[in-house]
Design an enzyme around this catalytic site. Structure first.
Site, short mmCIF file in Angstrom:
data_model
loop_
_atom_site.label_atom_id
_atom_site.label_comp_id
_atom_site.label_asym_id
_atom_site.label_seq_id
_atom_site.Cartn_x
_atom_site.Cartn_y
_atom_site.Cartn_z
N TYR A 170 0.98 -1.16 -0.06
CA TYR A 170 0.00 -0.03 0.05
C TYR A 170 0.82 1.29 -0.08
CZ TYR A 170 -2.88 3.91 1.78
OH TYR A 170 -3.81 4.96 2.09
P1 NAD Z 1 -12.41 4.49 1.28
O1 NAD Z 1 -12.04 3.15 1.10
O2 NAD Z 1 -13.54 4.72 2.45
O3 NAD Z 1 -12.75 5.41 0.35
C1 NAD Z 1 -12.17 5.30 -1.14
C2 NAD Z 1 -13.29 4.90 -2.07
O4 NAD Z 1 -12.73 4.86 -3.36
C3 NAD Z 1 -14.30 3.91 -1.71
O5 NAD Z 1 -15.52 4.14 -1.65
C4 NAD Z 1 -14.01 2.81 -3.16
O6 NAD Z 1 -15.17 2.20 -3.46
C5 NAD Z 1 -13.34 3.92 -4.09
N1 NAD Z 1 -12.60 3.24 -5.24
C6 NAD Z 1 -11.68 2.38 -4.99
N2 NAD Z 1 -11.12 2.03 -5.93
C7 NAD Z 1 -11.67 2.77 -6.91
C8 NAD Z 1 -11.69 2.47 -8.25
N3 NAD Z 1 -10.61 1.81 -8.90
N4 NAD Z 1 -12.43 3.20 -9.04
C9 NAD Z 1 -13.52 3.99 -8.66
N5 NAD Z 1 -13.68 3.88 -7.30
C10 NAD Z 1 -12.72 3.40 -6.28
O7 NAD Z 1 -10.94 5.14 2.17
P2 NAD Z 1 -10.88 6.60 2.82
O8 NAD Z 1 -10.33 6.33 3.99
O9 NAD Z 1 -11.99 7.52 2.45
O10 NAD Z 1 -9.41 6.99 1.96
C11 NAD Z 1 -9.65 8.17 0.88
C12 NAD Z 1 -8.20 8.18 0.32
O11 NAD Z 1 -7.29 8.86 1.42
C13 NAD Z 1 -7.54 6.92 -0.20
O12 NAD Z 1 -6.96 7.29 -1.43
C14 NAD Z 1 -6.57 6.30 1.00
O13 NAD Z 1 -5.49 5.82 0.28
C15 NAD Z 1 -6.28 7.63 1.51
N6 NAD Z 1 -6.01 7.59 3.02
C16 NAD Z 1 -6.70 7.56 3.97
C17 NAD Z 1 -6.42 7.47 5.31
C18 NAD Z 1 -7.35 7.18 6.28
O14 NAD Z 1 -6.87 6.96 7.38
N7 NAD Z 1 -8.54 6.88 6.23
C19 NAD Z 1 -4.81 7.90 5.76
C20 NAD Z 1 -4.27 8.10 4.55
C21 NAD Z 1 -4.40 8.12 3.17
C1 UGA Z 2 -4.54 4.12 8.19
C2 UGA Z 2 -5.37 3.83 7.10
O1 UGA Z 2 -5.77 2.46 7.12
C3 UGA Z 2 -4.68 3.67 5.67
O2 UGA Z 2 -5.51 3.69 4.54
C4 UGA Z 2 -3.79 5.00 5.67
O3 UGA Z 2 -3.02 5.14 4.44
C5 UGA Z 2 -2.92 5.03 6.79
O4 UGA Z 2 -3.72 5.20 7.89
C6 UGA Z 2 -1.99 6.72 6.87
O5 UGA Z 2 -2.03 7.20 7.81
O6 UGA Z 2 -1.31 6.39 5.85
P1 UGA Z 2 -3.49 2.61 10.09
O7 UGA Z 2 -2.51 3.85 10.71
O8 UGA Z 2 -2.65 1.18 9.81
O9 UGA Z 2 -3.69 3.06 8.53
O10 UGA Z 2 -4.66 2.42 10.78
P2 UGA Z 2 -5.42 1.34 11.41
O11 UGA Z 2 -5.48 0.08 10.67
O12 UGA Z 2 -6.55 1.60 12.04
O13 UGA Z 2 -4.49 1.10 12.65
C7 UGA Z 2 -4.41 2.13 13.64
C8 UGA Z 2 -3.31 1.38 14.96
O14 UGA Z 2 -3.85 0.29 15.41
C9 UGA Z 2 -1.87 0.88 13.91
O15 UGA Z 2 -0.86 1.43 14.79
C10 UGA Z 2 -1.99 -0.61 14.18
O16 UGA Z 2 -0.67 -1.03 14.39
C11 UGA Z 2 -2.71 -0.90 15.41
N1 UGA Z 2 -3.56 -2.02 15.39
C12 UGA Z 2 -4.36 -2.35 14.30
C13 UGA Z 2 -3.48 -2.78 16.50
O17 UGA Z 2 -3.01 -2.56 17.46
N2 UGA Z 2 -4.26 -3.95 16.51
C14 UGA Z 2 -5.03 -4.24 15.49
O18 UGA Z 2 -5.76 -5.47 15.45
C15 UGA Z 2 -4.76 -3.65 14.27
#
Ligand code: NAD
Ligand code: UGA
Length: 367
Positions: A170
């Site tokens: 990822y």
């Molecule tokens: P999410 O999965 O809720 O939203 C992504 C949406 O994109 C989904 O609804 C999915 O159906 C759609 N999608 C995926 N692939 C697609 C494709 N090929 N064509 C059309 N639609 C598609 O995730 P989110 O948490 O809202 O994340 C939004 C963005 O932010 C993503 O790029 C994710 O990688 C990034 N991001 C999220 C977090 C977080 O903590 N939520 C942190 C860092 C980065």
């Molecule tokens: C999240 C999002 O899922 C990613 O899409 C995103 O890109 C990323 O943030 C980001 O900031 O770039 P992550 O931080 O791994 O990733 O979020 P969670 O999966 O919610 O995990 C949060 C924390 O809980 C992490 O430290 C993970 O190690 C921990 N964790 C997760 C546990 O301690 N136990 C678990 O069972 C799962």
């Protein structure tokens, strides 16, 4: 197509000089919140989402329903469908693209690596290929990720820090996105702004994220795993509340300059920027769990285990000075306040057995 009729009626901006924004991933967590915020301030919004089943698509449909109440339409389609994207740009003169569609989640990359390549690399390139040929070109703001900092632990993370040690596929695809953006900016003059989000949480969030399934498991009396590093240090995240991230996304759109490419009028190099959007305050996962225990009035069954080599990084911490300087980004929600809002939403969305609702009533009413 059905969406065409809808769009011709609904995407006209109300703001003076308002934007017309294509939001990809609009049925997703961050995309749905940003779409609503853009619409509320009077910008035109059209969504695109493929409604895939990485997590329960009924939650995506529920977000879609919410958006449709605000006259926001989501076209159902894939980033990799070039003719569809071209058609969208033919019908609507988008000034901006907020590109949030991606395969998210760190650990799932071990189960389905190709889904990351398809959406985060091929899908992003497809969008850029279409956008580069549009005249005038839209300014593009897209989601990168804190995961590009990989195994860094020197804190806090600044945009110029090294990003050559991704811990998951990822993260590698998000890093690749930043480099792909560089080439489209360099050759075609596309205006590109990457946002490195840091573990975003809140109402309407993602069921695959820890805060979300911890809540579910605590309420159901199921055990949860809390990771510690190999050297038994707490794993910590710079958890960032959704409303703060939305403000950051809108701020980035507001300061995104028009491209210099085919249609752009601006002289000089087009913009290529990357910003951290975090909370500047890392919290150990154990602390996240104790806040949830308090809010849910229930003890968690905790298993503290050594972090498996599953793509997770030990630590994240954002320096947001650059985003503050360029568009006033300033996170204002601490984890306890944000989780309170999340839990309130969770309880109202899923409902819980009557006994549990009574126990949490004090919380429901006070927040
Ligand atoms: P999410 O999965 O809720 O939203 C992504 C949406 O994109 C989904 O609804 C999915 O159906 C759609 N999608 C995926 N692939 C697609 C494709 N090929 N064509 C059309 N639609 C598609 O995730 P989110 O948490 O809202 O994340 C939004 C963005 O932010 C993503 O790029 C994710 O990688 C990034 N991001 C999220 C977090 C977080 O903590 N939520 C942190 C860092 C980065
Ligand atoms: C999240 C999002 O899922 C990613 O899409 C995103 O890109 C990323 O943030 C980001 O900031 O770039 P992550 O931080 O791994 O990733 O979020 P969670 O999966 O919610 O995990 C949060 C924390 O809980 C992490 O430290 C993970 O190690 C921990 N964790 C997760 C546990 O301690 N136990 C678990 O069972 C799962």
């Amino acid at each position: 197509a059905a969406w065409e009729k809808q769009v011709r009626h609904s995407s006209t901006p109300r703001r003076v000089n308002g934007f017309s924004v294509l939001v990809t991933g609009a049925a997703g967590f961050i995309g749905s919140h940003c779409s609503l915020a853009l619409k509320k301030r009077g910008d035109g919004v059209l969504g695109l989402d493929n409604f895939n089943d990485y997590y329960d698509p009924s939650l995506k449909r529920a977000r879609q329903n919410l958006l449709s109440k605000h006259q926001i339409f989501i076209v159902e389609g894939d980033l990799n469908d070039g003719p569809l994207l071209t058609k969208l740009f033919d019908v609507v003169p988008f000034t901006h693209v907020l590109h949030l569609a991606a395969q998210a989640g760190v650990r799932y990359a071990m189960q389905n690596p190709q889904s990351y390549v398809k959406s985060n690399i091929a899908g992003f390139v497809n969008l850029l290929e279409v956008a580069k040929a549009v005249n005038p070109q839209p300014a593009i703001v897209w989601a990168s990720s804190s995961s590009v900092y990989g195994l860094n632990t020197e804190n806090p993370f600044s945009e110029h820090d090294r990003t050559d040690r991704p811990a998951s596929l990822y993260a590698a695809t998000k890093k690749a996105g930043e480099e792909i953006a560089h080439t489209y900016n360099h050759i075609y003059g596309l205006s590109l702004t990457g946002l490195r989000f840091f573990t975003v949480y809140g109402p309407w969030g993602r069921p695959d994220m820890a805060y979300f399934f911890f809540t579910k498991d605590i309420l159901q009396g199921k055990p949860i795993d809390i990771y510690r590093t190999q050297d038994q240090k707490a794993v910590a995240r710079d958890f960032t509340y959704i409303d703060d991230v939305v403000k950051g996304c809108l701020g980035a759109l507001d300061t995104a300059e028009k491209s210099t490419g085919s249609g752009g009028k601006k002289k000089g190099p087009a913009q290529l920027r990357v910003y951290n959007l975090g909370n500047t305050s890392p919290v150990p996962v154990g602390r996240l769990v104790s806040i949830l225990e308090g809010l849910l009035n229930t003890k968690a069954k905790k298993h503290v285990i050594t972090l498996p080599r599953n793509g997770d990084v030990p630590y994240t911490h954002a320096n947001v000075t650059l985003a503050y300087k360029d568009f006033g980004y300033k996170p204002t929600t601490d984890l306890a306040a944000g989780l309170r809002k999340f839990v309130k939403w969770y309880v109202s969305y899923f409902g819980i057995e009557s006994k549990r609702s009574k126990e949490t009533q004090h919380f429901d009413e006070s927040s």
